[in-house]
Each structure stands twice: as C-alpha cells, then as structure tokens.
Design an enzyme around this catalytic site. Structure first.
Site, PDB file in Angstrom:
ATOM      1  N   ASP A  86      -2.512   2.315  -8.094  1.00 38.03           N
ATOM      2  CA  ASP A  86      -2.376   1.090  -7.332  1.00 38.03           C
ATOM      3  C   ASP A  86      -3.155   0.056  -8.266  1.00 38.03           C
ATOM      4  O   ASP A  86      -3.680   0.528  -9.304  1.00 38.03           O
ATOM      5  CB  ASP A  86      -3.362   1.454  -5.698  1.00 38.03           C
ATOM      6  CG  ASP A  86      -3.928   0.238  -5.120  1.00 38.03           C
ATOM      7  OD1 ASP A  86      -2.963  -0.734  -5.144  1.00 38.03           O
ATOM      8  OD2 ASP A  86      -5.013   0.119  -5.238  1.00 38.03           O
ATOM      9  N   ASP A 124      -5.167  -3.455  -7.004  1.00 36.36           N
ATOM     10  CA  ASP A 124      -6.410  -3.825  -6.405  1.00 36.36           C
ATOM     11  C   ASP A 124      -7.386  -2.958  -5.987  1.00 36.36           C
ATOM     12  O   ASP A 124      -7.292  -1.910  -5.224  1.00 36.36           O
ATOM     13  CB  ASP A 124      -6.124  -4.661  -5.026  1.00 36.36           C
ATOM     14  CG  ASP A 124      -5.443  -5.913  -5.430  1.00 36.36           C
ATOM     15  OD1 ASP A 124      -5.807  -6.726  -6.404  1.00 36.36           O
ATOM     16  OD2 ASP A 124      -4.273  -6.324  -4.922  1.00 36.36           O
TER      17      ASP A 124
HETATM   18  P1  TMP Z   1      -3.159  -3.183  -3.476  1.00 36.81           P
HETATM   19  O1  TMP Z   1      -1.806  -2.255  -2.733  1.00 36.81           O
HETATM   20  O2  TMP Z   1      -2.900  -3.487  -4.877  1.00 36.81           O
HETATM   21  O3  TMP Z   1      -4.654  -2.429  -3.167  1.00 36.81           O
HETATM   22  O4  TMP Z   1      -3.266  -4.499  -2.611  1.00 36.81           O
HETATM   23  C1  TMP Z   1      -3.312  -4.548  -1.313  1.00 36.81           C
HETATM   24  C2  TMP Z   1      -4.483  -5.300  -0.952  1.00 36.81           C
HETATM   25  O5  TMP Z   1      -4.423  -6.799  -0.484  1.00 36.81           O
HETATM   26  C3  TMP Z   1      -5.005  -4.626   0.428  1.00 36.81           C
HETATM   27  O6  TMP Z   1      -6.414  -4.212   0.444  1.00 36.81           O
HETATM   28  C4  TMP Z   1      -4.747  -5.860   1.653  1.00 36.81           C
HETATM   29  C5  TMP Z   1      -5.051  -7.256   0.846  1.00 36.81           C
HETATM   30  N1  TMP Z   1      -4.360  -8.229   0.988  1.00 36.81           N
HETATM   31  C6  TMP Z   1      -5.223  -9.400   0.969  1.00 36.81           C
HETATM   32  O7  TMP Z   1      -6.143  -9.527   0.198  1.00 36.81           O
HETATM   33  N2  TMP Z   1      -4.668 -10.650   1.451  1.00 36.81           N
HETATM   34  C7  TMP Z   1      -3.444 -10.682   2.118  1.00 36.81           C
HETATM   35  O8  TMP Z   1      -3.078 -11.916   2.345  1.00 36.81           O
HETATM   36  C8  TMP Z   1      -2.734  -9.761   2.391  1.00 36.81           C
HETATM   37  C9  TMP Z   1      -1.509  -9.563   3.203  1.00 36.81           C
HETATM   38  C10 TMP Z   1      -3.154  -8.421   1.914  1.00 36.81           C
HETATM   39 MG    MG Z   2      -6.164  -1.211  -3.519  1.00 43.49          MG
END
Ligand code: TMP
Ligand code: MG
Length: 295
Positions: free
Chosen positions: A46, A48
């Site tokens: 992943d 974030d």
């Molecule tokens: P990841 O799969 O790389 O961890 O990213 C997904 C993350 O992004 C999850 O924690 C939800 C977040 N997210 C936001 O921060 N802002 C948004 O508008 C959306 C739809 C998801």
């Molecule tokens: Mg993540």
C-alpha cells in the site's frame, strides 16, 4: 541458503512493538520464501501510511495522497474545506474497530463518490503536485530506499497498490527516485478534458476494500508476476491484507500490517488479519530483514 528455526534469529522481530499471532506459521512462510528464492518473489505494498509513515518524529501526521492534492496552492478553498470535512466524517469509520468490513465498505463507497464529485471541474495542478511530491521525500518509512534498491538488484517486482490518488503517489515516488522499472503503481488516476479540467477517475475506482482481483487483473503488473507465487505484502488498513487475492497463483503471502491509529481497539483485528503487526513503527526494517535472508 540458510533456513530459519525461530523468530529469535531475526532480531527485528523481537522488538516490543512487533506482534505475531502464529510464529510457527510465520517461520514456515519465511522458509518457503527463502527456499524458492528471489525469482519466485514479489512485493505488494500500500502507499499511504505504509510506504509513508503515519506520523513524523514530532508527531505531525504525514499527508496522504489525497492530502497532497489538497495542498496544491491553486486548489479552490471550497474543495479544501469539503475535503477536510469528509476526512473528519469518514476516517473514524475506516479506523472503527467494531464496525464490520461490509458496513465500512458502504461508507467508503460514499466517501469515494463524494470525493470524485468534488474533483470534477477542478483544473489539474500538475506542476504544483510535482512540488508537493518533493516535500514528501522524508515522509517515507526508514528503509524504504534499501527495500527498493534490494528489489532492483534482485529483480523482485514491487507493486504499489493504492486507493489514494495515483498522480500524487507518482509525484512522491518520483521525487524520492523510487520509480524504477521494477516498480509499478496501480491506483486512482485522473481523467482530464482538453482544458486540463478533471472529469473523474479513470476506470473502476479503487477504495480501501476492493484492493483485490477486481482491479489487479489486466494490469501490466499482473503480466510481470505470473510466475511469482510468493508475496511479501505491506499495508496499514485491514482491507490491504487482501491485495494479493487477485493473483490465484500465489500460495505464500507474508502479510505485514502497520498499525498507527486507534491501536488498543484495533490490535486484535490486525493480529487476526496480518502475520506480523508493527505498532507505531517508523521503519520497514522487519521487511528488509526478511528480504536479506533471500539472497
Ligand atoms: P491507500 O490505499 O494508499 O492507503 O489510500 C487510501 C486512503 O485515502 C484511505 O485512508 C482513505 C483516504 N482518502 C482520503 O484521504 N481522501 C479521500 O477523498 C478519499 C476518497 C480517501
Ligand atoms: Mg494506507
């Protein structure tokens, strides 16, 4: 080739913030990966708060890929306010230790629909995102550079599988010099019209709980790893544990979970989902220690 008898032989697994539910099973998986070698291995991670840290040493939260987009100077204030409001509404649901995945999925879909609607008609801030990407270089977990270098040398493909914003992921990875030929990014990429206005997300939207067969098949990455049946997987969200499920040929998956938020409430769920749970861990040292055994 040297097989491992117990986790005591890997000092990184003995730290107090490292939790393992089934040590015997983990050691069996590690030995299978050592035995099969680099040609059978792939890394699926992943982005974030997995490749990047949850927080910096001073306690400040690391920007997510959506957050990086919001930080671009030309993004309208209404977008920024609404983005922060949606985060405050949905992030606690994502981290809720008591809600079922089925219930959470419904809320996450609502979040992605709202977010997608907000993005529409915003002018894509290309150069600004490149600059924000440069500010992310120090936000990667310690040891990610070593992991990318090791996997390049050993020709082990790396998939960065993100339910965030693909363009932000690329900007941060590029700034850190991690976008090498063996590294592929599967994520939500933006579609724009001839005036560079965003029209939506390309293809099927990837959210936290559909990171599996629905989106991984038919990608360039899938073709690269058809013969690689061993996976080291890293994620910070329970949904990340399913990231290799779309690859039916994979039989051993070592799942490493980074737990940073709501630790007390979530530890049990994480232990039931991941082989190794790392609590508030700033590095990928555990993963690198396992990789170094595969030479
Ligand atoms: P990841 O799969 O790389 O961890 O990213 C997904 C993350 O992004 C999850 O924690 C939800 C977040 N997210 C936001 O921060 N802002 C948004 O508008 C959306 C739809 C998801
Ligand atoms: Mg993540």
């Amino acid at each position: 080739m040297k097989l491992v008898q117990s986790s005591g032989e890997i000092p990184e697994l003995k730290k107090s913030n490292v939790h393992i539910k089934n040590e015997k099973e983990l050691i069996q998986k590690v030995n299978k990966i050592i035995n099969d070698g680099n040609k059978k291995l792939q890394i699926v991670t992943d982005f974030d708060h997995t490749l990047t840290r949850h927080t910096m040493d001073d306690g400040s939260m690391v920007l997510t890929s959506f957050g990086m987009f919001r930080e671009c100077p030309s993004i309208p204030q209404e977008y920024k306010d609404e983005d922060v409001r949606l985060w405050a509404q949905y992030k606690p649901i994502e981290d809720d230790p008591n809600m079922t995945i089925k219930e959470k999925t419904q809320h996450m879909i609502e979040w992605y629909i709202a977010s997608n609607n907000m993005l529409k008609d915003v002018v894509f801030p290309r150069n600004e995102l490149t600059d924000v990407g440069k500010t992310m270089v120090d936000c990667f977990r310690k040891g990610v550079k070593d992991m990318i270098t090791w996997s390049e040398t050993q020709q082990v493909p790396v998939l960065v599988f993100s339910a965030g914003l693909g363009e932000s992921v690329l900007a941060a990875m590029k700034a850190a010099n991690f976008l090498l030929p063996h590294v592929k990014v599967v994520s939500n990429f933006l579609d724009t019209d001839s005036h560079d206005k965003i029209t939506g997300i390309k293809g099927e939207v990837i959210h936290c709980y559909n990171k599996n067969e629905t989106v991984i098949k038919h990608t360039e990455y899938y073709e690269m790893v058809k013969d690689r049946n061993n996976v080291i997987l890293m994620g910070d969200n329970l949904g990340d544990a399913g990231m290799a499920e779309g690859m039916e040929h994979c039989d051993v998956v070592i799942k490493v979970g980074f737990l940073g938020d709501n630790v007390e409430g979530n530890l049990n769920n994480y232990l039931n989902t991941f082989d190794i749970v790392l609590v508030r861990e700033p590095s990928v040292d555990v993963v690198n220690a396992i990789l170094k055994l595969v030479l």
